[in-house]
Design an enzyme around this catalytic site. Structure first.
Site, PDB file in Angstrom:
ATOM      1  N   SER A  14      49.263  47.987  33.389  1.00  0.00           N
ATOM      2  CA  SER A  14      49.434  47.872  34.856  1.00  0.00           C
ATOM      3  C   SER A  14      49.834  49.177  35.535  1.00  0.00           C
ATOM      4  O   SER A  14      50.499  49.162  36.561  1.00  0.00           O
ATOM      5  CB  SER A  14      50.493  46.813  35.214  1.00  0.00           C
ATOM      6  OG  SER A  14      50.180  45.600  34.629  1.00  0.00           O
ATOM      7  N   LEU A  15      49.451  50.318  34.973  1.00  0.00           N
ATOM      8  CA  LEU A  15      49.759  51.577  35.660  1.00  0.00           C
ATOM      9  C   LEU A  15      48.687  51.906  36.696  1.00  0.00           C
ATOM     10  O   LEU A  15      48.866  52.809  37.512  1.00  0.00           O
ATOM     11  CB  LEU A  15      49.863  52.727  34.652  1.00  0.00           C
ATOM     12  CG  LEU A  15      51.072  52.695  33.722  1.00  0.00           C
ATOM     13  CD1 LEU A  15      51.064  53.913  32.804  1.00  0.00           C
ATOM     14  CD2 LEU A  15      52.380  52.667  34.519  1.00  0.00           C
ATOM     15  N   TYR A  54      45.120  32.933  36.006  1.00  0.00           N
ATOM     16  CA  TYR A  54      46.509  33.267  35.662  1.00  0.00           C
ATOM     17  C   TYR A  54      46.565  34.271  34.513  1.00  0.00           C
ATOM     18  O   TYR A  54      47.500  35.031  34.369  1.00  0.00           O
ATOM     19  CB  TYR A  54      47.284  32.016  35.233  1.00  0.00           C
ATOM     20  CG  TYR A  54      47.640  31.094  36.371  1.00  0.00           C
ATOM     21  CD1 TYR A  54      48.374  31.547  37.470  1.00  0.00           C
ATOM     22  CD2 TYR A  54      47.263  29.755  36.344  1.00  0.00           C
ATOM     23  CE1 TYR A  54      48.706  30.691  38.506  1.00  0.00           C
ATOM     24  CE2 TYR A  54      47.590  28.891  37.377  1.00  0.00           C
ATOM     25  CZ  TYR A  54      48.319  29.369  38.471  1.00  0.00           C
ATOM     26  OH  TYR A  54      48.646  28.524  39.485  1.00  0.00           O
ATOM     27  N   GLU A 141      36.526  53.704  31.742  1.00  0.00           N
ATOM     28  CA  GLU A 141      37.916  53.277  31.637  1.00  0.00           C
ATOM     29  C   GLU A 141      38.061  52.442  30.363  1.00  0.00           C
ATOM     30  O   GLU A 141      37.295  51.502  30.144  1.00  0.00           O
ATOM     31  CB  GLU A 141      38.271  52.444  32.880  1.00  0.00           C
ATOM     32  CG  GLU A 141      39.680  51.921  32.854  1.00  0.00           C
ATOM     33  CD  GLU A 141      39.972  50.891  33.968  1.00  0.00           C
ATOM     34  OE1 GLU A 141      39.193  50.778  34.929  1.00  0.00           O
ATOM     35  OE2 GLU A 141      40.986  50.193  33.834  1.00  0.00           O
ATOM     36  N   GLN A 193      55.459  61.644  25.715  1.00  0.00           N
ATOM     37  CA  GLN A 193      55.267  62.441  24.486  1.00  0.00           C
ATOM     38  C   GLN A 193      54.794  61.537  23.347  1.00  0.00           C
ATOM     39  O   GLN A 193      53.872  61.880  22.607  1.00  0.00           O
ATOM     40  CB  GLN A 193      56.586  63.106  24.073  1.00  0.00           C
ATOM     41  CG  GLN A 193      57.102  64.140  25.055  1.00  0.00           C
ATOM     42  CD  GLN A 193      58.455  64.690  24.593  1.00  0.00           C
ATOM     43  OE1 GLN A 193      58.714  64.823  23.411  1.00  0.00           O
ATOM     44  NE2 GLN A 193      59.323  64.996  25.536  1.00  0.00           N
ATOM     45  N   CYS A 382      33.354  29.126  49.060  1.00  0.00           N
ATOM     46  CA  CYS A 382      32.919  28.384  47.872  1.00  0.00           C
ATOM     47  C   CYS A 382      33.598  27.011  47.823  1.00  0.00           C
ATOM     48  O   CYS A 382      33.247  26.145  48.617  1.00  0.00           O
ATOM     49  CB  CYS A 382      33.139  29.216  46.610  1.00  0.00           C
ATOM     50  SG  CYS A 382      31.938  28.782  45.332  1.00  0.00           S
ATOM     51  N   HIS A 508      30.391  34.227  47.807  1.00  0.00           N
ATOM     52  CA  HIS A 508      31.663  34.967  47.852  1.00  0.00           C
ATOM     53  C   HIS A 508      31.501  36.269  48.634  1.00  0.00           C
ATOM     54  O   HIS A 508      31.255  37.317  48.024  1.00  0.00           O
ATOM     55  CB  HIS A 508      32.126  35.276  46.422  1.00  0.00           C
ATOM     56  CG  HIS A 508      32.558  34.064  45.676  1.00  0.00           C
ATOM     57  ND1 HIS A 508      33.863  33.641  45.626  1.00  0.00           N
ATOM     58  CD2 HIS A 508      31.847  33.157  44.971  1.00  0.00           C
ATOM     59  CE1 HIS A 508      33.948  32.532  44.911  1.00  0.00           C
ATOM     60  NE2 HIS A 508      32.730  32.214  44.507  1.00  0.00           N
ATOM     61  N   GLU A 510      33.682  38.112  49.914  1.00  0.00           N
ATOM     62  CA  GLU A 510      34.743  39.081  49.601  1.00  0.00           C
ATOM     63  C   GLU A 510      34.299  40.109  48.565  1.00  0.00           C
ATOM     64  O   GLU A 510      34.818  41.220  48.522  1.00  0.00           O
ATOM     65  CB  GLU A 510      36.015  38.360  49.149  1.00  0.00           C
ATOM     66  CG  GLU A 510      35.991  37.686  47.771  1.00  0.00           C
ATOM     67  CD  GLU A 510      35.370  36.282  47.754  1.00  0.00           C
ATOM     68  OE1 GLU A 510      34.635  35.935  48.701  1.00  0.00           O
ATOM     69  OE2 GLU A 510      35.609  35.537  46.774  1.00  0.00           O
TER      70      GLU A 510
HETATM   71  N1  GLN Z   1      34.229  24.479  41.602  1.00  0.00           N
HETATM   72  C1  GLN Z   1      33.198  24.704  42.568  1.00  0.00           C
HETATM   73  C2  GLN Z   1      31.817  24.792  41.914  1.00  0.00           C
HETATM   74  O1  GLN Z   1      31.706  25.054  40.743  1.00  0.00           O
HETATM   75  C3  GLN Z   1      33.477  25.939  43.401  1.00  0.00           C
HETATM   76  C4  GLN Z   1      33.463  27.215  42.631  1.00  0.00           C
HETATM   77  C5  GLN Z   1      34.097  28.370  43.362  1.00  0.00           C
HETATM   78  O2  GLN Z   1      34.885  28.174  44.304  1.00  0.00           O
HETATM   79  N2  GLN Z   1      33.827  29.581  42.921  1.00  0.00           N
HETATM   80  O3  GLN Z   1      30.832  24.617  42.571  1.00  0.00           O
END
Ligand code: GLN
Length: 542
Positions: A14-15, A54, A141, A193, A382, A508, A510
């Site tokens: 985690s550096l 997690y 990396e 070191q 999603c 997604h 993001e």
């Molecule tokens: N569990 C849902 C599916 O498989 C949504 C998956 C997600 O949110 N990435 O369709």
């Protein structure tokens, strides 16, 4: 010829090896070099797709459908170029290739061993991205920390490659920690070191040491590190703690990490890096003119890394709006119809996160109902979009048992159902609908307005979909499908007509947001939240 930089880590995990690699790559790219980054992970899973968030944080998905380590997200966000399947390799994948070859008879008569067979496969993969001649510099990396048993074959491969390629073609940057002992009021170099000694035992001499530290390193400390670790004093780089990861490239520029790297690789450092856009972005996030409060409702909220790309996309989108985005993580399991107002009424926007499994679903649905009925900007990603469809079915269309077949396989009304091609899938790893797919936007819809385009490409990772049997009744009640896959007719975006901002996406977004290209869905969601906040403040004043 492509030059190689290997980034290893010592003392603790985690550096921020990923951020260091991405920052150096950014500076080299800003000097006109073409750079890419790859990550080698020492675990035995074939990819992180089967890991619980997690355990390993978010699973990042590339355009070509690889489920990868979240560091690839940093690479893309910093460099603004796409990564691929080849950019993330695990020990599991290396062994699988070697074992498959053994079964084919490729090594007939030979004992298959870690050295040379596993190390040869590692080296082959380390050089793969250099083969097309597209990159001047390839940064690799190495996951894990020096001294770990499981990363030994990688370091052995680095040792061999360094020797084969020669000193000006391959260098090693070792990221380490210089702890500050409060009682002694001193920075301590001993762990570094030892970590370098461990590298030397394997036969790898780091060329540059990047030292994570809370306090500035004075020349004495630098001299001491240089002396004990056989590196030049100017190659002892200070990496002081900063407020945001996006500061790191500038901190590294100040420390001349890019210059020293180029000098070691015998590459020219003539042009200064052009970091103007990057600096503008930082100025915007440091001097916001406004702020909003967004609720991020999910079930892995204890761990920031579980929704890494969403948090980063909020920073990018906030910068465009000159607005600080305060993200409040809320556990979906804690929301019920009795407490929902108390928990959500102060928010300017609500995002319901992606996820798998039934835990926390009813809380998500309750939150969505609250956002819908109270005209609070809502963004579902999603599973968040799928929950919005279930909520609308139950509470607007009056279909009491509307559900996703993921949670209620026997429901009479699976408004979200398993995709046809998923029905025969039994294996778990790498079998979801993965990677980039095209989506056509409906003319005049909010989605088309947000994207300013008619066709988009977005990345997916799911097994379930909107059940098209319900398209018409939903549309009649005001929930329309504003984005459709042109080939399969899968619904990719839903939105509400009569609402401030209510958008759910099956993909997604993001994953595609970068510093230089903030994602329009995030930017516009923040704008809507800001408008909402200003309108609310106006009403209070009246
Ligand atoms: N569990 C849902 C599916 O498989 C949504 C998956 C997600 O949110 N990435 O369709």
């Amino acid at each position: 010829m492509t030059k190689y930089i290997f980034v290893t880590g010592g003392v603790t995990s985690s550096l921020g090896k990923g951020i260091l690699a991405a920052s150096l790559a950014k500076l080299l790219q800003a000097r006109g070099y073409s750079v890419t980054i790859q990550k080698f992970d020492p675990y035995i899973n074939i990819d992180p797709g089967t890991l619980n968030p997690y355990e390993h944080g978010e699973c990042y998905v590339t355009a070509d459908g690889a489920e990868t380590d979240l560091d690839l997200g940093h690479y893309e966000r910093f460099l603004n170029i796409a990564t691929s399947q080849a950019n993330n390799v695990t020990t599991g994948r290396i062994y699988q290739t070697v074992i498959d070859k053994e079964r084919e008879g490729a090594y007939l008569g030979k004992t298959v061993q870690v050295i040379p067979h596993i190390t040869d496969e590692i080296k082959r993969r380390m050089k793969l991205l250099a083969e097309n001649g597209k990159y001047d510099i390839l940064i690799t990396e190495i996951g894990g920390t020096t001294g770990d048993i499981e990363s030994l074959p990688y370091l052995e491969a680095v040792r061999q490659l360094k020797w084969e390629l020669g000193p000006s073609n391959a260098i090693v940057i070792h990221l380490t920690l210089i702890p500050f002992l409060k009682a002694a009021k001193e920075l301590k170099t001993k762990p570094t070191q030892h970590s370098v000694k461990t590298m030397l035992e394997i036969g790898v001499q780091p060329d540059i040491l990047v030292c994570r530290t809370e306090k500035h390193l004075n020349q004495d400390v630098r001299r001491k590190i240089a002396l004990f670790c056989n590196v030049n004093q100017n190659a002892v780089i200070e990496a002081i703690d900063v407020d945001t990861i996006y500061e790191v490239p500038l901190v590294m520029l100040k420390e001349k990490l890019d210059r020293i790297t180029l000098a070691k690789l015998k590459l020219s450092a003539k042009t200064e890096p052009d970091m103007d856009r990057w600096k503008d972005f930082l100025t915007n996030i440091h001097h916001p003119t406004n702020e909003v409060r967004i609720g991020l409702i999910g079930k892995y909220v204890e761990l920031q890394d579980a929704y890494k790309s969403i948090h980063e996309a909020f920073i990018h989108g906030g910068s465009v709006n000159g607005c600080k985005v305060n993200v409040e993580s809320i556990h979906s399991q804690d929301i019920d119809p009795q407490n929902v107002a108390e928990k959500l009424q102060h928010l300017d926007g609500i995002l319901v996160a992606p996820g798998f499994g039934e835990r926390g679903i009813e809380g998500k649905i309750t939150a969505i109902r609250y956002a819908r009925e109270n005209n609070i900007p809502f963004f579902g990603i999603c599973l968040g979009m799928q929950c919005a469809v279930v909520e609308f079915g139950r509470n607007v269309l009056g279909i009491k048992d509307a559900n996703s077949a993921e949670f209620s396989p026997k429901t009479q009304n699976p408004v979200i159902d398993l995709m046809e091609e998923q029905k025969k899938v039994v294996q778990k790893g790498g079998t979801m609908r993965l990677g980039a797919y095209p989506c056509r936007l409906k003319k005049g819809s909010k989605a088309a307005q947000i994207y300013q385009k008619t066709t988009i490409q977005e990345r997916h990772r799911h097994r379930y979909e909107f059940n098209n049997k319900y398209l018409k009744p939903y549309a009649r009640h005001g929930m329309i499908a504003s984005g459709i896959n042109p080939k399969t007719n899968l619904v990719e975006i839903i939105e509400l007509k009569d609402h401030a901002w209510f958008v759910g996406v099956q993909f997604h977004p993001e994953l595609k947001s970068t510093v230089e290209n903030p994602h329009p869905l995030f930017s516009k969601f923040i704008t809507a939240a800001l408008d909402q906040k200003i309108a609310k403040e106006y009403l209070v004043k009246q």
